[in-house]
Design an enzyme around this catalytic site. Structure first.
Site, PDB file in Angstrom:
ATOM      1  N   GLY A 120      20.484  35.559  58.276  1.00  7.53           N
ATOM      2  CA  GLY A 120      20.937  34.636  59.306  1.00  7.53           C
ATOM      3  C   GLY A 120      19.818  33.709  59.728  1.00  7.53           C
ATOM      4  N   CYS A 121      19.795  33.335  60.973  1.00  9.56           N
ATOM      5  CA  CYS A 121      18.785  32.428  61.514  1.00  9.56           C
ATOM      6  C   CYS A 121      17.381  33.017  61.298  1.00  9.56           C
ATOM      7  CB  CYS A 121      19.032  32.224  63.002  1.00  9.56           C
ATOM      8  SG  CYS A 121      17.713  31.341  63.856  1.00  9.56           S
ATOM      9  N   PHE A 122      16.517  32.270  60.626  1.00  9.00           N
ATOM     10  CA  PHE A 122      15.203  32.832  60.329  1.00  9.00           C
ATOM     11  C   PHE A 122      14.363  33.078  61.569  1.00  9.00           C
ATOM     12  CE2 PHE A 122      14.466  28.349  58.461  1.00  9.00           C
ATOM     13  CZ  PHE A 122      14.137  27.777  59.681  1.00  9.00           C
TER      14      PHE A 122
END
Length: 126
Positions: free
Chosen positions: A15-17
């Site tokens: 997902g969002c790093f």
């Protein structure tokens, strides 16, 4: 004085790093965490807007270096699998798009074998 650390590299995306990065910045034995993109099929360095289009094939990932004498690659992957939903296709929470897929990029055959074993071991929980 010699630095006797057993440094290794792991590249993962869940997902969002920034969310994944925040988890691993707090893990003992992890020395560095760098956010970026990988896995794409277009040449050059695509822009964020191009990556978000879903046409480049890139995934948001973190690459971390860790001291394998302090934390193992297997432990890194268990933390990774426990801190996101690897069964959510192309999304994590409110973030939707192919760049948010769950990925493990191994760096050698040993990491590949460990990654397969961890995924198999934890599959019953998902």
């Amino acid at each position: 004085m010699m630095d006797n650390k057993n440094m290794q590299t792991a590249t993962i995306g869940g997902g969002c790093f920034w969310c994944t990065e925040a988890v691993f910045q707090e893990v003992k034995g992890v020395e560095t965490v760098v956010s970026g993109y990988t896995g794409g099929t277009v040449p050059g360095k695509p822009t964020y807007r191009e990556i978000c289009s879903g046409l480049t094939g890139h995934a948001e990932v973190i690459q971390l270096t860790f001291d394998a004498d302090v934390i193992s690659y297997e432990e890194i992957l268990v933390i990774f699998m426990a801190t996101h939903d690897p069964t959510a296709l192309n999304r994590q929470g409110a973030d939707v798009g192919t760049q948010y897929r769950s990925v493990i990029y191994y760096h050698d055959e040993a990491q590949q074998q460990i990654a397969k074993a961890v995924v198999e071991q934890l599959a019953e929980y998902y």
